[in-house]
Design a protein around this motif. Structure first.
Motif, short mmCIF file in Angstrom:
data_model
loop_
_atom_site.label_atom_id
_atom_site.label_comp_id
_atom_site.label_asym_id
_atom_site.label_seq_id
_atom_site.Cartn_x
_atom_site.Cartn_y
_atom_site.Cartn_z
N ILE A 166 -4.39 -0.45 6.95
CA ILE A 166 -3.31 -1.24 6.35
C ILE A 166 -1.96 -0.87 6.97
CG2 ILE A 166 -2.05 -1.69 4.20
CD1 ILE A 166 -4.66 -1.61 2.70
N PRO B 172 -7.91 7.22 -2.79
CA PRO B 172 -8.96 6.84 -3.75
C PRO B 172 -9.74 5.61 -3.29
CG PRO B 172 -6.77 6.35 -4.63
CD PRO B 172 -6.58 7.19 -3.40
N ILE C 202 -7.19 -5.44 -0.52
CA ILE C 202 -7.82 -4.79 0.63
C ILE C 202 -8.78 -5.75 1.36
CG2 ILE C 202 -9.27 -2.84 1.36
CD1 ILE C 202 -8.27 -1.39 -1.24
N CYS D 255 -7.89 1.33 -6.61
CA CYS D 255 -6.59 1.34 -5.93
C CYS D 255 -5.49 1.68 -6.96
CB CYS D 255 -6.31 -0.02 -5.32
SG CYS D 255 -4.64 -0.19 -4.70
N ILE D 256 -4.63 2.61 -6.54
CA ILE D 256 -3.55 3.06 -7.43
C ILE D 256 -2.67 1.90 -7.88
CG2 ILE D 256 -1.49 4.54 -7.52
CD1 ILE D 256 -4.15 6.07 -7.48
N CYS E 145 0.83 -1.20 0.00
CA CYS E 145 0.00 0.00 0.00
C CYS E 145 0.87 1.25 0.00
CB CYS E 145 -0.92 -0.01 1.22
SG CYS E 145 -1.86 1.51 1.39
N LEU E 146 0.51 2.21 -0.85
CA LEU E 146 1.32 3.41 -1.01
C LEU E 146 0.85 4.55 -0.11
CD1 LEU E 146 1.31 3.25 -4.91
CD2 LEU E 146 3.12 2.43 -3.38
N SER E 147 -0.12 4.28 0.77
CA SER E 147 -0.68 5.31 1.66
C SER E 147 -1.00 6.59 0.89
CB SER E 147 0.31 5.64 2.79
OG SER E 147 0.61 4.48 3.49
N CYS E 148 -1.68 6.45 -0.20
CA CYS E 148 -1.97 7.59 -1.07
C CYS E 148 -2.65 8.70 -0.27
CB CYS E 148 -2.89 7.18 -2.22
SG CYS E 148 -2.33 5.71 -3.05
#
Ligand SMILES: Cc1cc2nc3c(=O)[nH]c(=O)nc-3n(C[C@H](O)[C@H](O)[C@H](O)COP(=O)(O)OP(=O)(O)OC[C@H]3O[C@@H](n4cnc5c(N)ncnc54)[C@H](O)[C@@H]3O)c2cc1C
Ligand SMILES: Cc1cc2nc3c(=O)[nH]c(=O)nc-3n(C[C@H](O)[C@H](O)[C@H](O)COP(=O)(O)OP(=O)(O)OC[C@H]3O[C@@H](n4cnc5c(N)ncnc54)[C@H](O)[C@@H]3O)c2cc1C
Ligand code: SF4
Ligand code: SF4
Ligand code: FES
Lengths: 284, 481
Positions: free
Chosen positions: B69, B54, B121, B108-109, B47-50
């Motif tokens: 996450i 989104p 997720i 999800c990115i 996970c990129l912790s955007c």
């Protein structure tokens, strides 16, 4: 919950008085409950023959046939049923018809009682006709007499009343020129069909309480579907009472036999202590 | 933990280990085993912790996805589960059954280039919730002082359970009336054990009861009591209706009432709720069938087909009117069904069911379809191909082409507005046209999803609380929402 407070047996028919105050409060003639004896049981429909808001109880008459009714038969006073759901089904239409004939066989002998009672209260002339194989097999007699202007009996062996069946008594009545404004029948499918055929030629409006296979009893599954007048109906919500002259009897009989094989399997899977012996020992 | 974005993006999505297809199609145990803690941490690290989250906007109840996450990456699994529960009270259920590929994971990115590489997720949500359930005594939620008001909830499906869970915490006396002898709605009678173990649902219901919610089973509202009775005879201040859609549709073709033709509701209720897969220990019979035809392409159809094969059917065929891409079932279920040996006859629809003398099904005649012009929904409409038919043998047919609204309650509540299909009309907060009566879930929207029903329940709980206490919006919203 759902304590069994009273129990007796008339041949194969088990009278069970069950504590269920909420159900007793809301019950109407012609309605039924769905019962599970134990957590492992099937859900089976049972007509409610009598109920009392004072004692908060309902009375059913269960005819012992296969595993599920056997499980009921084995229950002891003081024990509890796992689940009793009700009231279910559309209540009988009670109004002033004039002369009403009610025919009952097997569990229908008890089952017609509340309809008879309500019809009497609505000012009808109530004629009840009950059938059994032989005389000692009648039950719920006094009660039925109290709410009927007349009660006729029919037995296969002639040991009481007319030798024959409900429809034979009706035929006789009609021959005598009796007028019937409405007929209700409750019992096994063959009986319902025969009685409907008896009232058809002279066009007596006829209601029959069908006993198709049921599961949820709320219209959710369609197990109980029957064809009436060419339309599919769900017996548990649209019925159980339908116009006896419009039921597709052959389809109903076929659908009722759907699980015959499985029923035999599960019946044999029971631990088979001899029931007669148990009865002698007073354990049942 | 200090992975760079690039490193995170280089990790492949972790799938969950599963029972092998040829083995699991004969048992009712759950198909995926779930992540191990190490797998969960590894997946969480993707996970990129955007910043703009989104994924959160893809989730109907806005689970704080990057935040939970992040807790998983730190092995704070229980805290992760509890964070999810602030928005979604049944994460162990949703992690398993949400259509993630069209919701949270769709946006999800990580899945931008390749959809299959979205962060898992749902799997992580399931892992966190399972971990919490298996390793911690249930944490009793904080309950406000009793406010003396009674609320009745009809139906114990996801929407009803959500309303109950929220209102009990606000201090209401909460009573659920459930028609069946067990709670959970579709989660127990519809969705099979191999997809959603019943113990997961039972734990949640037990937890609700522990916080003081009363459940009256075997209670069919509309028969036992009417909605008006609940107010007048039983003294409730508000009623929530969450009874699901629950009326099966059959096809208008010859043979629909033959022995061996079932609605999916009946077939699945027998197997799941009544546990006929354990027949004869449980005494409700179910017919196994040699050749089983399942009509439909949704989750319900997949569940029926996969139940049939597990019960011992030799061959199971799904007959669906549209094309594969148009199947509304979760992608994972279609994939699992295929692996388990279920055959698909797409762009086909039955026109007749054949019978023998005893009234049993013997086979089916179908018409072939092709895709035509797109309809209003944008899906290409299936159109029948003239004179193109085929037949095949089967002895059991399961019809799962959707449902209608059950009229038991609406008929006995004539002063409540329903639409032309019989579904209850509500405002966005679940208020019906009848004072103090609220509704949500499938009985409002038609067949939908577990998570959307829960979302509806949450909004209704809020509306009930607002209406009954006349407090206003922002001021009361507690932090656990
Ligand atoms: C609305 C409704 C009300 C009912 N009310 C009552 C009631 O008040 N009392 C009562 O005893 N029953 C009543 N029944 C019928 C009862 O539900 C069934 O008899 C019961 O489910 C049988 O279960 P079982 O497992 O004991 O027998 P099963 O194992 O299901 O049946 C055993 C054998 O009996 C045969 N069989 C089944 N039903 C009948 C029948 N009606 N007549 C003759 N043979 C049959 C079967 O084909 C099978 O071979 C009612 C049914 C309905 C739908
Ligand atoms: C087989 C199947 C598979 C599915 N798979 C998925 C999936 O994978 N993912 C997903 O997101 N969704 C899935 N769904 C859809 C999802 O389960 C439903 O959208 C959701 O359960 C609806 O919730 P609900 O609260 O509206 O009611 P339901 O879950 O339908 O529950 C309603 C409850 O009310 C009770 N009830 C009904 N009438 C009365 C009454 N008169 N009195 C008292 N109680 C009553 C019922 O017994 C039931 O318990 C599936 C549905 C089915 C049938
Ligand atoms: S609740 Fe469903 S949609 Fe929301 S994050 Fe969880 S799995 Fe995704
Ligand atoms: S979109 Fe995907 S990568 Fe971004 S925060 Fe959400 S789950 Fe993580
Ligand atoms: S018993 Fe299920 S619909 Fe009638």
């Amino acid at each position: 919950m759902y304590e069994l407070v009273e129990k007796s047996e008339i041949f194969n028919v088990h009278k069970m008085v069950i504590k269920a105050p909420g159900i007793a409060d809301s019950m109407k003639p012609g309605q039924f409950c769905i019962i599970m004896a134990t957590e492992f049981s099937e859900r089976i429909p049972m007509t409610v023959s009598d109920w009392s808001t004072d004692t908060g109880t309902i009375t059913i008459y269960a005819l012992e046939l296969g595993i599920s009714t056997l499980e009921l038969a084995r229950m002891k006073v003081g024990g509890s049923l796992y689940a009793v759901t009700g009231p279910l089904g559309t209540p009988s239409e009670i109004r002033h018809y004039g002369t009403v004939v009610l025919g009952g066989g097997c569990y229908g002998i008890g089952g017609i009682y509340p309809i008879a009672k309500a019809c009497k209260e609505a000012g009808n002339e109530v004629i009840s006709i009950v059938e059994a194989r032989y005389s000692p097999m009648f039950y719920h007699e006094k009660e039925l007499q109290q709410v009927s202007n007349q009660v006729f009996y029919a037995t296969s062996d002639g040991s009481r009343g007319k030798k024959g069946k409900v429809e034979d008594v009706i035929a006789e009545m009609l021959e005598r020129g009796a007028r019937v404004d409405q007929a209700f029948f409750m019992g096994c499918t063959q009986m319902l069909e025969r009685c409907s055929e008896a009232t058809r030629p002279i066009g007596i409006p006829t209601k029959v309480a069908l006993n198709s296979i049921m599961l949820d009893g709320t219209g959710m599954c369609g197990a109980c579907r029957v064809t009436v007048g060419g339309e599919t109906k769900f017996a548990c919500v649209d019925g159980p009472e339908f116009d006896g002259h419009k039921v597709d009897w052959r389809e109903l009989q076929q659908r009722k036999s759907a699980y015959t094989e499985q029923e035999a399997v599960v019946y044999q899977s029971l631990s088979h202590e001899c029931l007669a012996e148990k009865k002698l020992r007073g354990e049942l | 933990m200090g992975l760079t974005a690039k490193e995170r993006m280089a990790i492949e999505r972790h799938s969950m280990a599963e029972q092998p297809a040829g083995f699991r199609n004969r048992n009712f145990e759950e198909v995926p085993y779930g992540y191990t803690p190490d797998e969960a941490v590894a997946e969480a690290q993707r996970c990129l912790s955007c910043k703009n989250r989104p994924c959160v906007s893809g989730c109907p109840v806005e689970v704080p996805i990057p935040e939970f996450i992040a807790l998983v990456t730190e092995k704070r699994f229980t805290e992760a589960a509890r964070l999810i529960k602030t928005k979604n009270v049944l994460p162990a259920v949703c992690g398993r059954v949400c259509p993630q590929e069209t919701q949270c994971e769709a946006v999800c990115i990580q899945g931008k280039k390749d959809k299959t590489q979205a962060v898992a997720i749902g799997n992580l949500e399931r892992f966190a919730a399972d971990f919490e359930r298996e390793n911690n005594p249930m944490e009793a939620p904080e309950v406000q002082d009793k406010n003396g008001l009674k609320v009745a909830i009809i139906g114990s499906g996801p929407s009803g359970l959500t309303v109950a869970g929220d209102l009990i915490r606000f201090g209401y006396e909460v009573t659920i009336y459930e028609a069946f002898h067990r709670g959970g709605g579709v989660l127990v009678y519809g969705i099979p054990e191999f997809r959603l173990p019943k113990k997961v649902v039972e734990t949640e219901i037990k937890a609700l009861e522990d916080t003081g919610v009363t459940i009256h089973y075997n209670s069919v509202i509309g028969r036992l009591y009417t909605v008006d009775d609940l107010f007048k005879r039983l003294g409730f201040s508000a009623v929530f209706i969450g009874v699901g859609a629950g009326l099966p549709i059959f096809l208008d073709i010859p043979g629909m009432n033959l022995n061996g033709v079932f609605s999916a509701n009946e077939y699945l209720t027998r197997s799941n709720l009544m546990k006929s897969y354990l027949f004869p220990q449980y005494k409700t019979p179910v017919i196994v069938g040699k050749g089983v035809a399942v009509i439909g392409g949704g989750n319900v159809a997949m569940d029926s087909a996969r139940t049939a094969i597990r019960l011992g059917a030799e061959k199971v065929t799904i007959v669906y009117r549209r094309a594969r891409e148009q199947m509304p079932a979760r992608a994972a279920e279609v994939h699992h069904a295929e692996e388990e040996g279920i055959e698909f006859r797409l762009l086909s629809s039955p026109v007749e069911i054949f019978r023998n003398d005893q009234g049993w099904v013997t086979g089916m005649k179908c018409q072939r379809y092709e895709l035509g012009e797109p309809d209003e929904s944008g899906r290409r409409r299936p159109v029948p191909i003239e004179n193109s038919f085929f037949e095949f043998d089967c002895d059991l047919v399961v019809v799962s082409i959707g449902g209608k609204a059950n009229p038991l309650i609406t008929r006995t509540t004539p002063d409540m507005e329903v639409n032309k299909w019989g579904y209850i009309v509500t405002d966005p907060w679940g208020r019906t046209s009848k004072r103090s009566v609220y509704a949500g879930g499938d009985i409002v929207t038609g067949a939908a999803t577990v998570i959307s029903s829960m979302g509806a329940g949450r909004r209704a709980a809020k509306a009930i609380h607002e209406d009954l206490t006349k407090e206003n919006d922002e001021t009361f919203t507690p932090d656990w929402w």
